[in-house]
Design a protein around this motif. Structure first.
Motif, PDB file in Angstrom:
ATOM      1  N   SER A 162      -5.542  -0.609  -4.298  1.00 37.60           N
ATOM      2  CA  SER A 162      -5.555  -0.778  -3.095  1.00 37.60           C
ATOM      3  C   SER A 162      -6.668  -1.450  -2.602  1.00 37.60           C
ATOM      4  CB  SER A 162      -5.557   0.815  -2.554  1.00 37.60           C
ATOM      5  OG  SER A 162      -4.481   1.478  -2.915  1.00 37.60           O
ATOM      6  N   LEU A 206       0.894  -1.116   0.031  1.00 36.63           N
ATOM      7  CA  LEU A 206       0.014  -0.017   0.038  1.00 36.63           C
ATOM      8  C   LEU A 206       1.041   1.287   0.085  1.00 36.63           C
ATOM      9  CD1 LEU A 206      -2.543  -1.147   2.632  1.00 36.63           C
ATOM     10  CD2 LEU A 206      -3.118  -0.936   0.137  1.00 36.63           C
ATOM     11  N   LEU A 259      -6.797  -3.671   0.756  1.00 35.31           N
ATOM     12  CA  LEU A 259      -7.471  -3.216   1.964  1.00 35.31           C
ATOM     13  C   LEU A 259      -8.544  -4.263   2.608  1.00 35.31           C
ATOM     14  CD1 LEU A 259      -7.946   0.604   1.056  1.00 35.31           C
ATOM     15  CD2 LEU A 259      -6.581  -0.386   2.843  1.00 35.31           C
TER      16      LEU A 259
END
Length: 199
Positions: A117, A100, A121
């Motif tokens: 991302s 990230l 996540l």
């Protein structure tokens, strides 16, 4: 407030899990009532329906909770923690955070960063949940080696509504069923269905 069952109730007509407590002005009795109208007034089947006398329902569910807490198999199932490799999960978490950081530092558009991302996540959230589950302590510590009836009575006497709610949520869900009867009728056991906690 005495009423602690709202977190476990499910409406047997519309499936709503939001209930409210309403008190009759004349009799001063309180009832749990489906509050699907507060969720979405336009939803099919929404309404102020399926109410049950709160005191009678809580007394009935209390007996079930205490009985279940006397059974070693039930307590063991609640206390069982999933077997997880904390070290491996923590290593993967560090790797994801590094990825990230690389994405954030690279020259990507906002949309590209979000696209790249998002799955990382999501995975990070799953890892955090697994680690949390693997590290959690005994969820019923006050019952260890003690009479469940006495422990529950002490919680009720102390007015520890939040703890009573938490214990009820660990053990069961209660579906409030249509009875076909109208007006003031006495509470009957078959007017509710006891479901597992993950229902």
């Amino acid at each position: 407030p005495r009423w602690w069952l709202k977190c476990t109730l499910i409406c047997g007509m519309c499936g709503c899990r939001r209930f409210r407590c309403v008190t009759n002005g004349k009799s001063k009795t309180t009832a749990y009532q489906c509050a699907s109208m507060l969720e979405d007034r336009t939803a099919p089947g929404a309404g102020w329906h399926l109410h049950r006398n709160a005191r009678a329902l809580e007394d009935y569910i209390e007996d079930i909770i205490v009985e279940r807490l006397t059974r070693p198999d039930v307590v063991s199932a609640v206390n069982t923690r999933p077997e997880v490799d904390i070290a491996a999960l923590d290593g993967r978490r560090r790797a994801i955070n590094a990825e990230l950081e690389e994405i954030a530092a690279a020259r990507f558009t906002v949309r590209q960063r979000a696209t790249m991302s998002e799955p990382l996540l999501d995975e990070l959230d799953q890892i955090d949940r697994k680690i949390s589950e693997g590290l959690r302590g005994d969820p019923l510590p006050e019952f260890a080696g003690k009479d469940p009836a006495k422990v529950w009575a002490a919680l009720r006497e102390a007015g520890d509504i939040e703890r009573m709610r938490a214990i009820a949520t660990l053990l069961l869900r209660v579906k409030v069923l249509p009875t076909g009867r109208t007006g003031r009728v006495p509470f009957m056991d078959d007017s509710v269905q006891i479901l597992p906690a993950d229902a």
